[in-house]
Design a protein around this motif. Structure first.
Motif, PDB file in Angstrom:
ATOM      1  N   THR A 110       0.827  -1.199   0.000  1.00  0.00           N
ATOM      2  CA  THR A 110       0.000   0.000   0.000  1.00  0.00           C
ATOM      3  C   THR A 110       0.867   1.257   0.000  1.00  0.00           C
ATOM      4  OG1 THR A 110      -0.074   0.128   2.415  1.00  0.00           O
ATOM      5  CG2 THR A 110      -1.801  -1.187   1.312  1.00  0.00           C
ATOM      6  N   ILE A 111       0.244   2.363  -0.369  1.00  0.00           N
ATOM      7  CA  ILE A 111       0.933   3.646  -0.349  1.00  0.00           C
ATOM      8  C   ILE A 111       1.416   3.952   1.073  1.00  0.00           C
ATOM      9  CG2 ILE A 111       0.641   6.132  -0.675  1.00  0.00           C
ATOM     10  CD1 ILE A 111       0.776   4.538  -3.279  1.00  0.00           C
ATOM     11  N   GLY A 112       0.564   3.673   2.046  1.00  0.00           N
ATOM     12  CA  GLY A 112       0.914   3.942   3.425  1.00  0.00           C
ATOM     13  C   GLY A 112       2.136   3.167   3.875  1.00  0.00           C
ATOM     14  N   PHE A 113       2.194   1.878   3.536  1.00  0.00           N
ATOM     15  CA  PHE A 113       3.344   1.061   3.923  1.00  0.00           C
ATOM     16  C   PHE A 113       4.635   1.635   3.341  1.00  0.00           C
ATOM     17  CE2 PHE A 113       6.471  -2.199   3.063  1.00  0.00           C
ATOM     18  CZ  PHE A 113       6.549  -2.882   4.267  1.00  0.00           C
ATOM     19  N   GLN A 114       4.577   2.054   2.084  1.00  0.00           N
ATOM     20  CA  GLN A 114       5.790   2.518   1.413  1.00  0.00           C
ATOM     21  C   GLN A 114       6.282   3.853   1.967  1.00  0.00           C
ATOM     22  OE1 GLN A 114       5.944   1.588  -2.975  1.00  0.00           O
ATOM     23  NE2 GLN A 114       3.843   0.888  -2.620  1.00  0.00           N
ATOM     24  N   ILE A 115       5.360   4.737   2.327  1.00  0.00           N
ATOM     25  CA  ILE A 115       5.768   6.007   2.932  1.00  0.00           C
ATOM     26  C   ILE A 115       6.259   5.789   4.353  1.00  0.00           C
ATOM     27  CG2 ILE A 115       4.972   8.290   3.670  1.00  0.00           C
ATOM     28  CD1 ILE A 115       2.979   8.247   1.371  1.00  0.00           C
ATOM     29  N   HIS A 172      14.603   5.701   8.338  1.00  0.00           N
ATOM     30  CA  HIS A 172      15.536   6.816   8.465  1.00  0.00           C
ATOM     31  C   HIS A 172      15.313   7.678   9.710  1.00  0.00           C
ATOM     32  CE1 HIS A 172      17.535   6.211   4.648  1.00  0.00           C
ATOM     33  NE2 HIS A 172      16.365   6.078   4.047  1.00  0.00           N
ATOM     34  N   LEU A 173      14.078   7.695  10.224  1.00  0.00           N
ATOM     35  CA  LEU A 173      13.809   8.529  11.393  1.00  0.00           C
ATOM     36  C   LEU A 173      13.513   7.716  12.646  1.00  0.00           C
ATOM     37  CD1 LEU A 173      11.584  11.348   9.798  1.00  0.00           C
ATOM     38  CD2 LEU A 173      14.081  11.279  10.086  1.00  0.00           C
ATOM     39  N   GLY A 174      13.343   6.402  12.484  1.00  0.00           N
ATOM     40  CA  GLY A 174      13.095   5.540  13.632  1.00  0.00           C
ATOM     41  C   GLY A 174      11.754   5.763  14.303  1.00  0.00           C
ATOM     42  N   LEU A 217       1.953  14.045   5.397  1.00  0.00           N
ATOM     43  CA  LEU A 217       2.698  14.173   4.146  1.00  0.00           C
ATOM     44  C   LEU A 217       1.768  14.128   2.941  1.00  0.00           C
ATOM     45  CD1 LEU A 217       5.749  11.903   5.010  1.00  0.00           C
ATOM     46  CD2 LEU A 217       5.875  14.322   4.366  1.00  0.00           C
ATOM     47  N   LEU A 218       0.791  13.229   2.968  1.00  0.00           N
ATOM     48  CA  LEU A 218      -0.168  13.159   1.865  1.00  0.00           C
ATOM     49  C   LEU A 218      -0.947  14.463   1.750  1.00  0.00           C
ATOM     50  CD1 LEU A 218      -1.561   9.504   2.091  1.00  0.00           C
ATOM     51  CD2 LEU A 218       0.111  10.430   0.485  1.00  0.00           C
ATOM     52  N   ALA A 219      -1.305  15.033   2.887  1.00  0.00           N
ATOM     53  CA  ALA A 219      -2.012  16.316   2.867  1.00  0.00           C
ATOM     54  C   ALA A 219      -1.123  17.413   2.289  1.00  0.00           C
ATOM     55  CB  ALA A 219      -2.476  16.690   4.268  1.00  0.00           C
ATOM     56  N   SER A 220       0.178  17.368   2.601  1.00  0.00           N
ATOM     57  CA  SER A 220       1.099  18.409   2.134  1.00  0.00           C
ATOM     58  C   SER A 220       1.300  18.380   0.629  1.00  0.00           C
ATOM     59  CB  SER A 220       2.453  18.266   2.836  1.00  0.00           C
ATOM     60  OG  SER A 220       3.171  17.144   2.352  1.00  0.00           O
ATOM     61  N   MET A 233       6.787  10.589  -0.375  1.00  0.00           N
ATOM     62  CA  MET A 233       7.809   9.646   0.076  1.00  0.00           C
ATOM     63  C   MET A 233       9.202  10.271   0.002  1.00  0.00           C
ATOM     64  SD  MET A 233       8.518   5.794  -1.391  1.00  0.00           S
ATOM     65  CE  MET A 233       6.757   5.657  -1.678  1.00  0.00           C
ATOM     66  N   ALA A 234       9.470  10.996  -1.108  1.00  0.00           N
ATOM     67  CA  ALA A 234      10.788  11.581  -1.310  1.00  0.00           C
ATOM     68  C   ALA A 234      11.075  12.726  -0.341  1.00  0.00           C
ATOM     69  CB  ALA A 234      10.928  12.070  -2.750  1.00  0.00           C
ATOM     70  N   THR A 235      10.022  13.404   0.107  1.00  0.00           N
ATOM     71  CA  THR A 235      10.219  14.552   1.011  1.00  0.00           C
ATOM     72  C   THR A 235       9.907  14.209   2.461  1.00  0.00           C
ATOM     73  OG1 THR A 235       7.959  15.339   0.548  1.00  0.00           O
ATOM     74  CG2 THR A 235       9.735  16.220  -0.825  1.00  0.00           C
ATOM     75  N   ALA A 236       9.691  12.941   2.764  1.00  0.00           N
ATOM     76  CA  ALA A 236       9.283  12.522   4.112  1.00  0.00           C
ATOM     77  C   ALA A 236      10.276  12.938   5.177  1.00  0.00           C
ATOM     78  CB  ALA A 236       9.068  11.004   4.144  1.00  0.00           C
ATOM     79  N   CYS A 237      11.577  12.907   4.843  1.00  0.00           N
ATOM     80  CA  CYS A 237      12.613  13.227   5.834  1.00  0.00           C
ATOM     81  C   CYS A 237      13.189  14.626   5.627  1.00  0.00           C
ATOM     82  CB  CYS A 237      13.730  12.188   5.771  1.00  0.00           C
ATOM     83  SG  CYS A 237      13.189  10.501   6.074  1.00  0.00           S
ATOM     84  N   ARG A 238      12.458  15.458   4.900  1.00  0.00           N
ATOM     85  CA  ARG A 238      12.909  16.823   4.589  1.00  0.00           C
ATOM     86  C   ARG A 238      14.345  16.788   4.051  1.00  0.00           C
ATOM     87  NH1 ARG A 238       9.469  20.756   7.095  1.00  0.00           N
ATOM     88  NH2 ARG A 238      11.097  22.317   6.724  1.00  0.00           N
ATOM     89  N   PRO A 239      14.518  16.222   2.857  1.00  0.00           N
ATOM     90  CA  PRO A 239      15.874  16.058   2.302  1.00  0.00           C
ATOM     91  C   PRO A 239      16.542  17.397   2.004  1.00  0.00           C
ATOM     92  CG  PRO A 239      14.224  15.677   0.610  1.00  0.00           C
ATOM     93  CD  PRO A 239      13.479  15.790   1.913  1.00  0.00           C
ATOM     94  N   LYS A 240      17.857  17.343   1.923  1.00  0.00           N
ATOM     95  CA  LYS A 240      18.622  18.533   1.563  1.00  0.00           C
ATOM     96  C   LYS A 240      18.771  18.660   0.048  1.00  0.00           C
ATOM     97  CE  LYS A 240      21.146  18.279   5.929  1.00  0.00           C
ATOM     98  NZ  LYS A 240      22.461  18.059   6.581  1.00  0.00           N
TER      99      LYS A 240
END
Length: 281
Positions: free
Chosen positions: A107-112, A119-121, A134-137, A166-173
């Motif tokens: 599912t989308i949820g599992f993958q996000i 990465h964030l524990g 994140l989906l709302a954002s 998914m790509a922005t979940a950890c606020r990448p640089k």
């Protein structure tokens, strides 16, 4: 110090006919808060370069570079475990064809949430809450319901938004967007590009945009690298590129824009070798 600095990156693939050189000593630089566009026709090595950066090329690929540094850290020579902590967290990528890039079995949820846990524990309850946010954002309504959806149950635009979440979940640089509007209709393309630029500005991250669409480049980029057959033909800021292109190939790309049509036929690029002497900037 640049956020990303790559010098003389070369990539070759082992084939039955011998090594195939996909990228030949190409250099890139991207700063925090900057939008760098990499443009060129299919086969110019745009995606290969970024997949090499991410460490996602197959074992048949040979990658060499004089320098490949992210925030001053050597990506090529650091231990694999350390590089994995950076890739997917500080450096992320949105791939072409979102429906194909998402795993159809989960599912989308599992993958996000997997990104958030890895990465964030985050604990399950916290990762679910953050996934809904994140989906709302990225403009997906009713996120709690969409978390249980599989990729085939979403439209192409929704899958692309889920990929961005998914790509922005950890606020990448640094975010790499590889043809992020492929196979989407014009209206959705505009929405996705607006979303990417808004997130880039909000997070202050560097954005590398891979595209063959010069219109997208004109609207979004600060600086442009033009590639042809695995070589860098030109690098310039956006105004200089459009007003005074230096390489013959860049001039050919710009002259092939539909708005430059003078009759019933669309302009095309002549079948010439732009790597010949004098063609590069």
């Amino acid at each position: 110090m640049p956020l990303l600095e790559i010098e003389n990156l070369s990539v070759s693939f082992d084939t039955a006919a011998g090594p195939f050189i996909a990228l030949d000593k190409v250099s890139y630089r991207c700063d925090s808060g900057e939008v760098l566009a990499i443009v060129g026709e299919s086969g110019s090595g745009k995606s290969v370069a970024m997949l090499a950066l991410m460490g996602l090329l197959p074992s048949s690929a040979t990658v060499t570079a004089d320098r490949m540094e992210f925030e001053g850290r050597d990506l090529l020579r650091m231990p694999d475990a350390e590089r994995r902590r950076i890739i997917g967290k500080d450096i992320t990528m949105i791939f072409q064809e979102p429906i194909d890039s998402l795993n159809p079995c989960f599912t989308i949820g599992f993958q996000i949430e997997e990104v958030l846990r890895t990465h964030l524990g985050l604990k399950p309850a916290d990762s679910r809450k953050r996934a809904i946010e994140l989906l709302a954002s990225v403009g997906i309504k009713d996120g709690a319901k969409r978390l249980s959806s599989f990729p085939h149950q979403l439209s192409g635009g929704q899958c692309q938004r889920a990929m961005i979440a998914m790509a922005t979940a950890c606020r990448p640089k640094l975010l790499i967007a590889d043809e992020p509007t492929t196979a989407l209709d014009v209206t959705i393309q505009k929405q996705i590009l607006d979303l990417l630029t808004a997130l880039q500005q909000d997070y202050g991250m560097g954005l590398i945009l891979i595209t063959h669409d010069m219109g997208v480049v004109a609207e979004t980029a600060d600086r442009v690298v033009v590639q042809y057959q695995g070589h860098k033909m030109e690098e310039a800021d956006i105004l200089s590129l459009f007003e005074k292109p230096k390489s013959a190939y860049t001039r050919a790309l710009l002259s092939a824009l539909p708005e430059n049509a003078t009759g019933d036929r669309l302009p095309t690029i002549a079948g010439v070798d732009f790597l010949s002497e004098g063609a590069k900037a």
